[in-house]
Design an enzyme around this catalytic site. Structure first.
Site, short mmCIF file in Angstrom:
data_model
loop_
_atom_site.label_atom_id
_atom_site.label_comp_id
_atom_site.label_asym_id
_atom_site.label_seq_id
_atom_site.Cartn_x
_atom_site.Cartn_y
_atom_site.Cartn_z
N SER A 138 0.82 -1.20 0.00
CA SER A 138 0.00 0.00 0.00
C SER A 138 0.86 1.26 0.00
O SER A 138 0.34 2.35 -0.20
CB SER A 138 -0.95 0.01 1.20
OG SER A 138 -0.24 -0.32 2.38
N HIS A 159 -3.13 -3.25 -5.80
CA HIS A 159 -3.44 -2.77 -4.45
C HIS A 159 -4.94 -2.93 -4.17
O HIS A 159 -5.75 -2.13 -4.62
CB HIS A 159 -3.00 -1.30 -4.31
CG HIS A 159 -3.22 -0.74 -2.94
ND1 HIS A 159 -3.54 0.57 -2.71
CD2 HIS A 159 -3.17 -1.33 -1.72
CE1 HIS A 159 -3.68 0.76 -1.41
NE2 HIS A 159 -3.47 -0.36 -0.79
P1 NAI Z 1 -0.90 -9.33 7.91
O1 NAI Z 1 0.12 -9.08 8.97
O2 NAI Z 1 -2.30 -9.55 8.30
O3 NAI Z 1 -0.43 -10.58 7.02
C1 NAI Z 1 0.86 -10.73 6.54
C2 NAI Z 1 1.12 -12.22 6.40
O4 NAI Z 1 2.31 -12.42 5.68
C3 NAI Z 1 1.28 -12.95 7.73
O5 NAI Z 1 0.42 -14.05 7.76
C4 NAI Z 1 2.74 -13.36 7.78
O6 NAI Z 1 2.95 -14.56 8.45
C5 NAI Z 1 3.04 -13.48 6.31
N1 NAI Z 1 4.44 -13.30 5.94
C6 NAI Z 1 5.28 -12.33 6.34
N2 NAI Z 1 6.47 -12.49 5.73
C7 NAI Z 1 6.37 -13.57 4.91
C8 NAI Z 1 7.25 -14.19 4.00
N3 NAI Z 1 8.47 -13.75 3.81
N4 NAI Z 1 6.81 -15.27 3.34
C9 NAI Z 1 5.55 -15.75 3.52
N5 NAI Z 1 4.67 -15.17 4.37
C10 NAI Z 1 5.07 -14.10 5.05
O7 NAI Z 1 -0.75 -8.10 6.90
P2 NAI Z 1 -1.87 -7.49 5.92
O8 NAI Z 1 -2.59 -6.43 6.63
O9 NAI Z 1 -2.63 -8.58 5.27
O10 NAI Z 1 -0.94 -6.75 4.85
C11 NAI Z 1 -0.25 -7.46 3.85
C12 NAI Z 1 0.16 -6.50 2.75
O11 NAI Z 1 -1.01 -5.85 2.22
C13 NAI Z 1 1.09 -5.37 3.20
O12 NAI Z 1 1.97 -5.08 2.15
C14 NAI Z 1 0.13 -4.22 3.45
O13 NAI Z 1 0.74 -2.95 3.33
C15 NAI Z 1 -0.88 -4.43 2.33
N6 NAI Z 1 -2.20 -3.85 2.55
C16 NAI Z 1 -2.82 -3.94 3.77
C17 NAI Z 1 -4.09 -3.41 3.94
C18 NAI Z 1 -4.79 -3.53 5.25
O14 NAI Z 1 -5.80 -2.78 5.47
N7 NAI Z 1 -4.38 -4.39 6.15
C19 NAI Z 1 -4.79 -2.73 2.83
C20 NAI Z 1 -4.09 -2.77 1.59
C21 NAI Z 1 -2.83 -3.28 1.47
#
Ligand code: NAI
Length: 524
Positions: A138, A159
């Site tokens: 994001s 995104h």
């Molecule tokens: P989250 O923390 O809920 O999920 C991230 C997941 O990725 C976790 O399950 C973690 O174990 C896994 N992970 C981390 N490093 C890893 C790796 N090297 N290999 C495999 N798995 C790995 O995070 P969320 O909120 O889902 O965000 C994910 C992405 O989406 C980020 O880039 C964030 O900026 C983006 N994003 C988030 C939004 C939100 O409202 N939460 C909205 C739009 C984009």
């Protein structure tokens, strides 16, 4: 120039067909939602996470969401079962090697450049060179992420917004290296998945997070200057501005530290441009650990016994028997029509004279006190409303030194139109007009910098933030000339570059070409 590792050979020039497998890496909040979308659209969808428990949780959550859809008659049981059967967990990234025809990998891991770059490098060593790699980042630069890849041209931003299955918008983000074919495929694939894609070049905040900034930061500034309190500012933006939620309640929902982090990223990415300057009141509450709903306290308190506070509202006095209208009074004309009181018309600079000697004016960004000093009589400035025919609350500011009793008649006049009156302290541009002008300016600036086209800018803001109008169309409704005047007056009053009007907005103000029209010259 085409993508040299097989785009034309694989024939992938439009959207991915459903015989193509999709993989989602990282199954947290976003990854699980994205996997559900891809599987529902018909793709065999592989999911993987560094934490096996997250995969299990994601699958359980998706099944639960599908069951809820079935219970609500939004999905047939067979459709839910098919979607669930298309989801395939992997135990590790290396297993991707054996996935047949994997055409798209979307990563939704932690928002960290080093981690994402490392993952992309690993993926390049595993998947076929023709596979598109997409990132759900994001805030990170697609160009920066692609720079360490072997085939950076295959990286594109997709995104999605939270919650991904429900939110229609997808910002398709192309970095400097992204192959236009890859962007096109990501775009049409998102459309085929039932989403509304908008194409944006990789710049800090893309479309939505950038243009939405003033909604938060300017509201915080108004509170910082004690123009009014959060409850009242929220009420004005909802009831007068037509926003679904006010900025204080919305950031309490998002998480204050999450919202602050986006502002800080944009501020530094744009060279500490005053437009993105963060807020001290937000810094304070973040430092206090008041992060919003999740911590039980933010700008509002969320305990059982907490009360929200009341919206500042003036008790209405008697409605004046008649008023005199001098010149073009903008939205005040419609409000006066709603009161039904007799109006005497004459020439002048756009003001309403009340029998008690006060003057009412729609804000032009000048202080009420400055206008009063120029006119030699007390002035009440009136805020801008989304729709003066239906507005139910409006704010006014009285010039310094004026008898506060003058506002009784103003509140009486508005009450006759069915409008509650809120008094705020004298401030340039009041609340709604100021915030909306800055959002319009941001949208014009995004167009000016060729970040996206006009239609996509308006679509993105309406879909992602639920704004009552697309900001460019809204600017046309208010008038580019009025918006520039308001911003110029704000800049003159504060002496702050934060309020400089974008050159494109100025051009449109001079020529009458709509803001919602694309630039005549587009440079890629
Ligand atoms: P989250 O923390 O809920 O999920 C991230 C997941 O990725 C976790 O399950 C973690 O174990 C896994 N992970 C981390 N490093 C890893 C790796 N090297 N290999 C495999 N798995 C790995 O995070 P969320 O909120 O889902 O965000 C994910 C992405 O989406 C980020 O880039 C964030 O900026 C983006 N994003 C988030 C939004 C939100 O409202 N939460 C909205 C739009 C984009």
């Amino acid at each position: 120039m085409g993508f040299d590792v097989g785009w034309s050979e694989t024939g992938r020039r439009s959207s991915l067909d459903t015989s193509t497998s999709v993989c989602v890496v990282g199954c947290g909040t976003m990854g699980a939602g994205i996997a559900e979308i891809a599987a529902a659209a018909g793709h065999t969808t592989y999911i993987v996470d560094q934490d096996a428990q997250r995969v299990a949780t994601a699958l359980a959550n998706i099944r639960e969401r599908l069951a809820r859809q079935v219970a609500k008659d939004r999905l047939l049981p067979a459709q839910a079962a098919e979607t669930a059967s298309r989801l395939r967990p992997l135990t590790g990234l290396a297993e991707l090697r054996y996935v047949p025809d994997c055409g798209l990998v979307i990563e939704a891991i932690a928002e960290d450049v080093t981690a994402k770059r490392q993952l992309l490098a690993e993926l390049e060593g595993i998947v076929d060179p023709s596979c598109i790699l997409a990132t759900n980042t994001s805030s990170l630069s697609i160009t920066e992420l692609a720079a360490t890849m072997v085939h950076g041209r295959r990286l594109v931003g997709m995104h999605f917004f939270n919650p991904a299955p429900a939110m229609r918008l997808v910002e398709v983000v192309s970095g400097l290296e992204t192959d236009p074919t890859v962007t096109q495929i990501a775009r049409s694939t998102a459309a085929q998945w039932g989403k509304t894609p908008v194409v944006v070049s990789s710049t800090p905040g893309f479309i939505v997070n950038r243009i939405a900034r003033p909604f938060y930061t300017e509201a915080f500034r108004l509170y910082e200057e004690r123009v009014s309190d959060p409850v009242t500012i929220d009420a004005l933006l909802r009831e007068s501005g037509g926003f679904r939620m006010g900025p204080f309640e919305l950031t309490d929902l998002i998480g204050q530290e999450v919202n602050q982090a986006v502002t800080l990223t944009l501020w530094s990415a744009y060279g500490y441009d005053a437009r993105y300057r963060p807020s001290l009141v937000q810094q304070d509450i973040v430092q206090a650990g008041w992060l919003g709903r999740k911590s039980g306290r933010g700008f509002y308190a969320y305990s059982e016994e907490a009360t929200t506070g009341t919206v500042a509202t003036l008790a209405p006095g008697r409605c004046p028997a008649h008023v005199t209208v001098r010149g073009d009074v903008g939205q005040l004309r419609s409000i006066l029509e709603r009161t039904g009181i007799p109006v005497q018309e004459t020439h002048g600079e756009g003001l309403v004279e009340l029998p008690n000697g006060a003057v009412l004016m729609t804000t032009d960004g000048a202080l009420a006190t400055a206008t009063a000093s120029r006119l030699g009589r007390p002035v009440a400035t009136v805020d801008y409303a989304l729709d003066p025919h239906t507005v139910t609350r409006i704010d006014v500011a009285l010039s310094d030194g004026a008898d506060p009793g003058l506002l009784d008649d103003v509140a009486g006049l508005f009450a006759a139109a069915g409008i509650a009156t809120t008094r705020v302290d004298d401030t340039p541009g009041l609340v709604v007009a100021r915030i909306v002008a800055l959002i319009v300016d941001q949208a014009a600036d995004a167009l000016w910098h060729g970040i996206a086209n006009a239609e996509d800018i308006d679509t993105a803001m309406q879909l992602a933030t639920n704004y009552p109008r697309g900001p460019l169309a809204w600017g046309d409704e208010i008038g580019p000339e009025q918006t520039v005047r308001l911003l110029d007056n704000l800049r003159d009053t504060y002496g702050d570059d934060r309020y400089r009007a974008c050159p494109l907005l100025r051009r449109r103000a001079l020529t009458g070409v709509p803001l919602a029209a694309d630039r005549p010259v587009r440079v890629a």
